[in-house]
Scaffold this motif. Structure first.
Motif, PDB file in Angstrom:
ATOM      1  N   THR A  94      -4.110 -14.088 -64.330  1.00 57.10           N
ATOM      2  CA  THR A  94      -2.802 -13.626 -65.276  1.00 57.10           C
ATOM      3  C   THR A  94      -1.830 -13.305 -64.894  1.00 57.10           C
ATOM      4  O   THR A  94      -0.707 -14.743 -64.480  1.00 57.10           O
ATOM      5  CB  THR A  94      -3.365 -12.873 -66.541  1.00 57.10           C
ATOM      6  N   ALA A  95      -1.543 -12.587 -63.881  1.00 58.46           N
ATOM      7  CA  ALA A  95      -0.351 -12.460 -63.003  1.00 58.46           C
ATOM      8  C   ALA A  95      -0.103 -12.922 -62.249  1.00 58.46           C
ATOM      9  O   ALA A  95       1.080 -13.160 -62.671  1.00 58.46           O
ATOM     10  CB  ALA A  95      -0.322 -10.687 -63.165  1.00 58.46           C
ATOM     11  N   GLY A  96      -0.826 -13.754 -61.415  1.00 61.04           N
ATOM     12  CA  GLY A  96      -0.162 -13.776 -60.434  1.00 61.04           C
ATOM     13  C   GLY A  96       0.176 -15.273 -60.549  1.00 61.04           C
ATOM     14  O   GLY A  96       1.199 -16.152 -59.856  1.00 61.04           O
ATOM     15  N   MET A  97      -0.534 -16.270 -61.475  1.00 63.39           N
ATOM     16  CA  MET A  97      -0.196 -17.549 -61.816  1.00 63.39           C
ATOM     17  C   MET A  97       1.632 -17.259 -62.760  1.00 63.39           C
ATOM     18  O   MET A  97       1.426 -18.892 -62.124  1.00 63.39           O
ATOM     19  CB  MET A  97      -1.360 -18.144 -62.071  1.00 63.39           C
ATOM     20  N   ALA A 158      -8.137 -29.396 -64.720  1.00 66.46           N
ATOM     21  CA  ALA A 158      -7.187 -29.052 -63.990  1.00 66.46           C
ATOM     22  C   ALA A 158      -6.280 -30.594 -64.016  1.00 66.46           C
ATOM     23  O   ALA A 158      -4.664 -30.420 -63.220  1.00 66.46           O
ATOM     24  CB  ALA A 158      -7.538 -28.043 -62.372  1.00 66.46           C
ATOM     25  N   GLY A 159      -6.810 -31.599 -62.809  1.00 70.16           N
ATOM     26  CA  GLY A 159      -6.546 -32.273 -62.513  1.00 70.16           C
ATOM     27  C   GLY A 159      -5.907 -33.517 -63.441  1.00 70.16           C
ATOM     28  O   GLY A 159      -4.688 -33.982 -63.354  1.00 70.16           O
ATOM     29  N   PRO A 160      -6.221 -33.486 -64.998  1.00 69.27           N
ATOM     30  CA  PRO A 160      -5.394 -34.350 -65.770  1.00 69.27           C
ATOM     31  C   PRO A 160      -4.281 -33.178 -65.955  1.00 69.27           C
ATOM     32  O   PRO A 160      -3.186 -34.154 -66.676  1.00 69.27           O
ATOM     33  CB  PRO A 160      -6.135 -34.204 -66.961  1.00 69.27           C
ATOM     34  N   VAL A 161      -4.910 -32.290 -66.038  1.00 73.06           N
ATOM     35  CA  VAL A 161      -3.460 -31.871 -66.438  1.00 73.06           C
ATOM     36  C   VAL A 161      -2.361 -31.573 -65.277  1.00 73.06           C
ATOM     37  O   VAL A 161      -0.732 -31.541 -65.330  1.00 73.06           O
ATOM     38  CB  VAL A 161      -3.833 -30.316 -66.560  1.00 73.06           C
ATOM     39  N   ALA A 162      -2.596 -31.640 -63.859  1.00 75.24           N
ATOM     40  CA  ALA A 162      -1.853 -31.972 -63.557  1.00 75.24           C
ATOM     41  C   ALA A 162      -0.867 -33.357 -63.873  1.00 75.24           C
ATOM     42  O   ALA A 162      -0.261 -33.639 -63.130  1.00 75.24           O
ATOM     43  CB  ALA A 162      -2.314 -31.573 -61.482  1.00 75.24           C
ATOM     44  N   LEU A 163      -1.771 -34.672 -63.564  1.00 77.03           N
ATOM     45  CA  LEU A 163      -1.035 -34.992 -63.182  1.00 77.03           C
ATOM     46  C   LEU A 163      -0.485 -35.549 -65.046  1.00 77.03           C
ATOM     47  O   LEU A 163       0.728 -36.184 -65.155  1.00 77.03           O
ATOM     48  CB  LEU A 163      -2.311 -36.101 -64.075  1.00 77.03           C
ATOM     49  N   ILE A 164      -0.231 -34.963 -66.301  1.00 79.63           N
ATOM     50  CA  ILE A 164       0.876 -34.739 -66.872  1.00 79.63           C
ATOM     51  C   ILE A 164       1.648 -34.419 -66.089  1.00 79.63           C
ATOM     52  O   ILE A 164       2.490 -34.050 -66.457  1.00 79.63           O
ATOM     53  CB  ILE A 164      -0.673 -34.093 -68.074  1.00 79.63           C
ATOM     54  N   ALA A 165       1.992 -32.970 -65.430  1.00 79.46           N
ATOM     55  CA  ALA A 165       3.228 -32.248 -65.475  1.00 79.46           C
ATOM     56  C   ALA A 165       3.636 -32.559 -64.190  1.00 79.46           C
ATOM     57  O   ALA A 165       4.100 -32.336 -63.535  1.00 79.46           O
ATOM     58  CB  ALA A 165       2.791 -30.514 -65.327  1.00 79.46           C
ATOM     59  N   ALA A 166       3.115 -33.801 -63.496  1.00 77.93           N
ATOM     60  CA  ALA A 166       3.675 -33.818 -62.036  1.00 77.93           C
ATOM     61  C   ALA A 166       5.086 -34.359 -61.589  1.00 77.93           C
ATOM     62  O   ALA A 166       5.605 -34.229 -60.506  1.00 77.93           O
ATOM     63  CB  ALA A 166       2.941 -35.831 -61.985  1.00 77.93           C
ATOM     64  N   TYR A 173       4.676 -25.327 -66.017  1.00 76.84           N
ATOM     65  CA  TYR A 173       3.907 -25.510 -67.297  1.00 76.84           C
ATOM     66  C   TYR A 173       2.573 -25.397 -67.376  1.00 76.84           C
ATOM     67  O   TYR A 173       1.732 -24.367 -67.994  1.00 76.84           O
ATOM     68  CB  TYR A 173       4.521 -26.052 -68.404  1.00 76.84           C
ATOM     69  N   ALA A 174       2.576 -25.875 -66.664  1.00 79.98           N
ATOM     70  CA  ALA A 174       0.394 -25.985 -66.114  1.00 79.98           C
ATOM     71  C   ALA A 174       0.398 -24.709 -65.836  1.00 79.98           C
ATOM     72  O   ALA A 174      -1.038 -24.253 -65.712  1.00 79.98           O
ATOM     73  CB  ALA A 174       0.926 -27.324 -65.367  1.00 79.98           C
ATOM     74  N   TRP A 175       1.125 -24.159 -64.808  1.00 76.65           N
ATOM     75  CA  TRP A 175       0.234 -22.829 -64.495  1.00 76.65           C
ATOM     76  C   TRP A 175       0.548 -21.855 -65.312  1.00 76.65           C
ATOM     77  O   TRP A 175      -0.010 -21.055 -65.150  1.00 76.65           O
ATOM     78  CB  TRP A 175       1.657 -22.245 -62.917  1.00 76.65           C
TER      79      TRP A 175
END
Length: 408
Positions: A94-97, A158-166, A173-175
């Motif tokens: 949690t803290a690292g991300m 995580a793949g679709p999240v990265a696509l939205i946040a590219a 926001y993804a992290w």
């Protein structure tokens, strides 16, 4: 552990509670905190101006934290039980991300990635004790196989999240979303997992552990395999998306879709236990490492071809996810009298490969390119085919191989 009247956790069978706890914790610490670095590498390089060699050094540094956490868990889990260690891992994730999400320079970014990287080291081994305490013998292997899918499901999400946040800075926001998921998982694990020392076998009955105990002859091929698995996996997770994004012609969507395909295919890694029971450890070992070598070689040979990229993901996902199960069962066969301690040594060998891989191949790719680095990595995986378990080693651990097959 007791719960209030009417609490749904109280009505849920213990094996389901610990399954959900393991899936979520392994998912957020491996699928998000550890492997998210490779998924978002193009955005991070663009934002912070990182060279390929620096990317490799940062990747290796995250695995140093992983190894340190593993070593501490080996000393602490028998005294404090699984709950505080898994909670420590969840809070590290949690803290690292969160630090990564708010980073304004390479130093803060690196600190966040290292802290997040330690989380998987904290949560991996303690589930051996949790499953041993909470799950009846007949269900342990199934529960651990289910836990193993946590990384695969998280990678697929995580793949679709990265696509939205590219675009732009939306990767932050993804992290933040990943950090929020880690916090929720940590809270659930704190509620479900047992704490305190395990009242198992008497300490007097355990063998005396020393250098000669770890260095037994049959352990050498196990350690070599673990190092190779760690090295190849660290390189693939850290650099695959960077290579695809640089050379693939399918646009910005290719890399996230590759990640999603790898995660979805990886869920079949839950079949590792039944495959070992049916075909034997040596049979599974050979096919897994042949698959890993082929998947890495495909990316090195044709990173711009959509068919090769997709095939690499579909092969690599299940082979890599199943690899931890192979190491766990093999380690149990080598160290049956004290399997948890023996597996800690196996994972330290894996960690040594994980630390070495990204830094060495990052420097190598600076001279010869990432494609050549992947081809060299494929050769390392292929050479592992010559370091196999004994053909007779097919028995299944009666006490779940102390649980480590549930972690990727």
């Amino acid at each position: 552990m007791t719960y209030g009247r009417g609490n749904p956790l109280r009505r849920m069978p213990p094996h389901r509670r610990v399954s959900i706890a393991g899936i979520t914790a392994i998912g957020v610490t491996f699928g998000f905190a550890r492997y998210g670095y490779g998924l978002f590498l193009p955005e991070l390089r663009r934002e912070f101006g990182l060279s390929v060699s620096m990317v490799g050094l940062i990747g290796s540094a995250t695995y140093v934290g992983f190894v340190v956490a593993l070593a501490l868990v080996g000393l602490l889990v028998s005294r404090f039980g699984p709950r505080p260690l898994v909670v420590a891992g969840g809070l590290s994730a949690t803290a690292g991300m969160g630090l990564v999400a708010f980073a304004r320079g390479p130093v803060t970014l690196t600190a966040g990635l290292i802290l997040a990287g330690t989380s998987s080291g904290w949560v991996w081994a303690p589930y051996s004790d949790a499953v041993d305490r909470m799950v009846p013998p007949g269900l342990r292997e199934r529960v651990l196989g289910t836990m193993a899918t946590g990384t695969a499901f998280a990678v697929a999400v995580a793949g679709p999240v990265a696509l939205i946040a590219a675009q732009g800075t939306r990767w932050r926001y993804a992290w933040l979303a990943f950090a929020g998921a880690a916090l929720l998982s940590t809270a659930y694990n704190a509620r479900v997992l047992p704490g305190g020392a395990h009242g198992g076998a008497a300490k007097e009955s355990r063998p005396r552990v020393g250098p000669r105990w770890f260095a037994r002859r049959e352990a050498v091929p196990l350690y070599v395999t673990a190092m190779s698995y760690g090295l190849v996996g660290a390189v693939y997770w850290a650099f695959a998306v960077e290579l695809i994004s640089r050379e693939a012609g399918g646009g910005a969507a290719t890399a996230p879709l590759f990640w999603t395909a790898m995660g979805l295919a990886g869920t079949s890694g839950a079949l590792t236990g039944p495959a070992i029971v049916r075909y034997g450890l040596r049979w599974v070992h050979v096919r897994l490492f042949a698959g890993i070598a082929a998947a890495v070689a495909l990316l090195g040979a044709a990173p711009g071809a959509l068919g090769a990229v997709t095939l690499s993901a579909v092969i690599y996902g299940p082979c890599f996810m199943a690899g931890s199960g192979v190491l766990a069962v093999w380690s149990y066969q080598v160290f049956p009298e004290q399997p948890s301690t023996g597996f800690s040594a196996t994972i330290l060998a894996l960690g040594a490969g994980s630390v070495t891989g990204p830094a060495a191949l990052g420097l190598f790719s600076g001279q010869y390119g990432l494609r050549a680095a992947f081809l060299v990595t494929a050769v390392v995986a292929a050479l592992t085919l010559f370091v196999r378990p004994r053909a007779a080693g097919t028995r299944t651990p009666p006490r779940t191989a102390v649980g480590q097959a549930g972690s990727p």
